[in-house]
Design a protein around this motif. Structure first.
Motif, PDB file in Angstrom:
ATOM      1  N   ASN A 189       0.844  -1.192   0.000  1.00 32.74           N
ATOM      2  CA  ASN A 189       0.000   0.000   0.000  1.00 32.74           C
ATOM      3  C   ASN A 189       0.880   1.243   0.000  1.00 32.74           C
ATOM      4  N   VAL A 190       0.254   2.424   0.014  1.00 27.91           N
ATOM      5  CA  VAL A 190       1.006   3.660  -0.164  1.00 27.91           C
ATOM      6  C   VAL A 190       1.980   3.913   0.982  1.00 27.91           C
ATOM      7  N   VAL A 191       1.635   3.522   2.208  1.00 23.88           N
ATOM      8  CA  VAL A 191       2.539   3.713   3.339  1.00 23.88           C
ATOM      9  C   VAL A 191       3.772   2.835   3.183  1.00 23.88           C
ATOM     10  N   VAL A 192       3.569   1.588   2.804  1.00 20.09           N
ATOM     11  CA  VAL A 192       4.671   0.636   2.629  1.00 20.09           C
ATOM     12  C   VAL A 192       5.587   1.083   1.501  1.00 20.09           C
ATOM     13  N   VAL A 193       5.002   1.463   0.361  1.00 20.36           N
ATOM     14  CA  VAL A 193       5.805   1.863  -0.798  1.00 20.36           C
ATOM     15  C   VAL A 193       6.599   3.132  -0.491  1.00 20.36           C
ATOM     16  N   THR A 194       5.982   4.080   0.223  1.00 15.61           N
ATOM     17  CA  THR A 194       6.703   5.302   0.588  1.00 15.61           C
ATOM     18  C   THR A 194       7.893   4.990   1.488  1.00 15.61           C
ATOM     19  N   ARG A 195       7.694   4.112   2.468  1.00 16.71           N
ATOM     20  CA  ARG A 195       8.806   3.736   3.347  1.00 16.71           C
ATOM     21  C   ARG A 195       9.943   3.102   2.549  1.00 16.71           C
ATOM     22  N   LEU A 196       9.607   2.249   1.587  1.00 16.08           N
ATOM     23  CA  LEU A 196      10.619   1.616   0.746  1.00 16.08           C
ATOM     24  C   LEU A 196      11.394   2.661  -0.056  1.00 16.08           C
ATOM     25  N   LEU A 197      10.663   3.587  -0.686  1.00 16.72           N
ATOM     26  CA  LEU A 197      11.305   4.583  -1.550  1.00 16.72           C
ATOM     27  C   LEU A 197      12.197   5.525  -0.756  1.00 16.72           C
ATOM     28  N   ARG A 198      11.886   5.730   0.529  1.00 20.57           N
ATOM     29  CA  ARG A 198      12.710   6.606   1.361  1.00 20.57           C
ATOM     30  C   ARG A 198      13.879   5.866   2.003  1.00 20.57           C
ATOM     31  N   ASN A 199      13.980   4.577   1.761  1.00 22.10           N
ATOM     32  CA  ASN A 199      15.045   3.754   2.328  1.00 22.10           C
ATOM     33  C   ASN A 199      16.255   3.787   1.392  1.00 22.10           C
ATOM     34  N   ALA A 200      17.321   4.455   1.834  1.00 24.07           N
ATOM     35  CA  ALA A 200      18.520   4.562   1.004  1.00 24.07           C
ATOM     36  C   ALA A 200      19.172   3.209   0.766  1.00 24.07           C
ATOM     37  N   GLY A 201      18.886   2.231   1.620  1.00 25.57           N
ATOM     38  CA  GLY A 201      19.469   0.904   1.457  1.00 25.57           C
ATOM     39  C   GLY A 201      18.664  -0.002   0.549  1.00 25.57           C
ATOM     40  N   ALA A 202      17.568   0.492   0.003  1.00 26.58           N
ATOM     41  CA  ALA A 202      16.723  -0.319  -0.877  1.00 26.58           C
ATOM     42  C   ALA A 202      17.143  -0.122  -2.331  1.00 26.58           C
ATOM     43  N   ALA A 203      17.410  -1.221  -3.012  1.00 24.23           N
ATOM     44  CA  ALA A 203      17.762  -1.166  -4.438  1.00 24.23           C
ATOM     45  C   ALA A 203      16.476  -1.267  -5.254  1.00 24.23           C
ATOM     46  N   VAL A 204      15.885  -0.123  -5.573  1.00 26.70           N
ATOM     47  CA  VAL A 204      14.607  -0.109  -6.288  1.00 26.70           C
ATOM     48  C   VAL A 204      14.895   0.052  -7.779  1.00 26.70           C
ATOM     49  N   PRO A 205      14.612  -0.970  -8.584  1.00 29.57           N
ATOM     50  CA  PRO A 205      14.940  -0.883 -10.013  1.00 29.57           C
ATOM     51  C   PRO A 205      14.039   0.108 -10.739  1.00 29.57           C
ATOM     52  N   GLU A 206      14.500   0.550 -11.888  1.00 29.69           N
ATOM     53  CA  GLU A 206      13.766   1.541 -12.686  1.00 29.69           C
ATOM     54  C   GLU A 206      12.322   1.134 -12.982  1.00 29.69           C
ATOM     55  N   PRO A 207      12.062  -0.100 -13.430  1.00 27.62           N
ATOM     56  CA  PRO A 207      10.663  -0.473 -13.703  1.00 27.62           C
ATOM     57  C   PRO A 207       9.778  -0.355 -12.460  1.00 27.62           C
ATOM     58  N   ALA A 208      10.341  -0.661 -11.286  1.00 27.34           N
ATOM     59  CA  ALA A 208       9.557  -0.556 -10.052  1.00 27.34           C
ATOM     60  C   ALA A 208       9.222   0.902  -9.744  1.00 27.34           C
ATOM     61  N   LEU A 209      10.147   1.811 -10.046  1.00 27.44           N
ATOM     62  CA  LEU A 209       9.873   3.230  -9.836  1.00 27.44           C
ATOM     63  C   LEU A 209       8.735   3.702 -10.739  1.00 27.44           C
ATOM     64  N   HIS A 210       8.717   3.226 -11.987  1.00 25.13           N
ATOM     65  CA  HIS A 210       7.612   3.566 -12.894  1.00 25.13           C
ATOM     66  C   HIS A 210       6.295   2.992 -12.359  1.00 25.13           C
ATOM     67  N   THR A 211       6.354   1.776 -11.815  1.00 31.39           N
ATOM     68  CA  THR A 211       5.145   1.174 -11.245  1.00 31.39           C
ATOM     69  C   THR A 211       4.634   2.006 -10.069  1.00 31.39           C
ATOM     70  N   ALA A 212       5.568   2.506  -9.243  1.00 32.79           N
ATOM     71  CA  ALA A 212       5.171   3.344  -8.112  1.00 32.79           C
ATOM     72  C   ALA A 212       4.470   4.612  -8.592  1.00 32.79           C
ATOM     73  N   VAL A 213       4.954   5.196  -9.696  1.00 34.60           N
ATOM     74  CA  VAL A 213       4.302   6.381 -10.255  1.00 34.60           C
ATOM     75  C   VAL A 213       2.927   6.007 -10.817  1.00 34.60           C
ATOM     76  N   ASP A 214       2.844   4.833 -11.485  1.00 31.82           N
ATOM     77  CA  ASP A 214       1.552   4.388 -12.024  1.00 31.82           C
ATOM     78  C   ASP A 214       0.511   4.261 -10.917  1.00 31.82           C
ATOM     79  N   ARG A 215       0.915   3.689  -9.801  1.00 27.17           N
ATOM     80  CA  ARG A 215      -0.037   3.402  -8.726  1.00 27.17           C
ATOM     81  C   ARG A 215      -0.314   4.617  -7.847  1.00 27.17           C
TER      82      ARG A 215
END
Length: 410
Positions: free
Chosen positions: A148-174
């Motif tokens: 959900n939005v709280v979980v995804v926001t916490r992930l995106l603010r985590n400097a230790g999380a390797a979030v790939p480019e497609p996942a970032l686009h998915t986050a924008v989509d959602r």
């Protein structure tokens, strides 16, 4: 039955002790015993036989019938050498409160196991994983797909999380309309130009200016991108908790008698515009008149609200969202009635989410999850429609689900 070795109390444990200690009459007594036991085990002063028995008792506590005991074990050994892979997985499969510290801190858990936990759609467990010291690209992608939005926001603010480019686009989509999400993406390093151009349409003026400068976009292009999609508030409107009830004081006493008059519930009531329930509930918890509650909360300044929280025995971490909600009510001139309720709810939830999403307190995490997730899907759909906003739906999710992951028991 103990003796002193290098200032550490150790015990000549027997099999009878195993049965006695793990069956202490109260959860509090077992937690105290467990804490001392972990101290002795980590000190390394036990004999081989004593260590084996102590470890057996620790495993008994980890499977205790009381969740509070199991939770205490999890917090005590979440980053300890005593936490084996098997024990870590056992605790991680437990209820959310028990699993949280292990899922957040234990390095013994591999990606395949974490992926299975993410797939269970327990938002509290997903939140724990999203905040781990390191999160692999595979796990991050799974969280963005279903969190959900709280979980995804916490992930995106985590400097230790390797979030790939497609996942970032998915986050924008959602969640492109949620400022906290897009600003968290904008703050991540090494964004592609395609992603930057998408973000321009969503982020605030300050973040937009930073993106334009750092990625050398022309002002003309930035203006065109903004025209295609302006920043929108996508916070949900909560279904009122109390409808047409004259004696709210009676409701508050009933909730208190059933141990349900919690700080989280009172915060949620305040954010929903149910001021009568909030005031009545605080009155019951603090043992003071409703007039005194109104004076301390609305007119007593920061010290008044702090004193009210202390008197009501509520977690201090929840003072921040309460203070925000009261400030929004003052700004909008909202008095808790039906008129202006939707505007107040949307504004207060947006402010609470924006200001509190980075607060690493379990009470605040729980409140955010409730504000975002616990309204029924049909209520969310109506609220989004009333606000004139698109409902974010992840790939493969039926629109009726609202694109939301509801925590277990919610």
């Amino acid at each position: 039955m103990g003796e002193r070795r290098d200032s550490v109390t150790v015990y000549a444990l027997t099999s009878e002790d195993v049965a006695y200690l793990s069956a202490a009459p109260t959860a509090a007594a077992r937690i105290v015993t467990m804490t001392k036991l972990v101290h002795d085990l980590e000190a390394g002063a036990l004999t081989e036989g004593e260590r084996g028995l102590a470890t057996e008792i620790l495993h008994c506590f980890a499977a205790d019938a009381e969740a509070t005991v199991r939770e205490a074990v999890a917090w005590q050994i979440n980053n300890s050498t005593l936490l084996t892979e098997d024990l870590a997985e056992q605790l991680a499969r437990d209820v959310g409160a028990v699993a949280f510290p292990v899922l957040r801190h234990a390095e013994a858990l591999g990606d395949e196991f974490l992926l299975r936990i993410v797939a269970e759609s327990d938002a509290h467990k997903q939140l724990a994983i999203a905040g781990r010291r390191t999160v692999s690209a595979k796990v991050a992608n799974a969280i963005v797909e279903v969190g959900n939005v709280v979980v995804v926001t916490r992930l995106l603010r985590n400097a230790g999380a390797a979030v790939p480019e497609p996942a970032l686009h998915t986050a924008v989509d959602r969640f492109g309309g949620v400022r906290a999400v897009t600003e968290a993406i904008a703050a991540r390093p090494d964004l592609s130009m395609a992603l930057v151009e998408r973000l321009i349409a969503f982020v605030s003026e300050e973040i937009r200016a930073s993106l334009v400068t750092s990625h050398k976009l022309s002002p003309h292009l930035a203006a065109k991108l903004v025209e295609r999609g302006r920043e929108a508030a996508t916070m949900l409107l909560l279904q009122p908790l109390v409808h047409e009830i004259d004696d709210v004081d009676l409701v508050a006493h009933h909730l208190d008698a059933n141990h349900r008059l919690t700080g989280s519930l009172l915060c949620r009531a305040l954010c929903a515009g149910e001021f009568r329930l909030f005031v009545a509930g605080m009155s019951v918890r603090a043992g003071i008149a409703v007039e005194a509650v109104r004076l301390l909360a609305w007119d007593g300044g920061p010290l008044g609200l702090e004193a009210l929280f202390r008197k009501a025995r509520l977690p201090s971490a929840l003072e921040v969202p309460v203070r925000i909600a009261i400030a929004v009510a003052r700004e909008l001139g909202y008095d808790g009635g039906d008129a202006g309720r939707a505007t107040y709810q949307a504004e207060v939830i947006a402010e609470v989410f924006t200001e509190c999403a980075e607060i690493d307190e379990r009470e605040v995490d729980d409140l955010l999850l409730q504000l975002i997730d616990q309204a029924p899907a049909d209520v969310v759909d109506r609220a989004m429609a009333r606000a004139g906003l698109p409902l974010p739906v992840p790939p493969g999710r039926h629109p009726a689900s609202g694109g939301r992951v509801v925590p277990a028991g919610g």
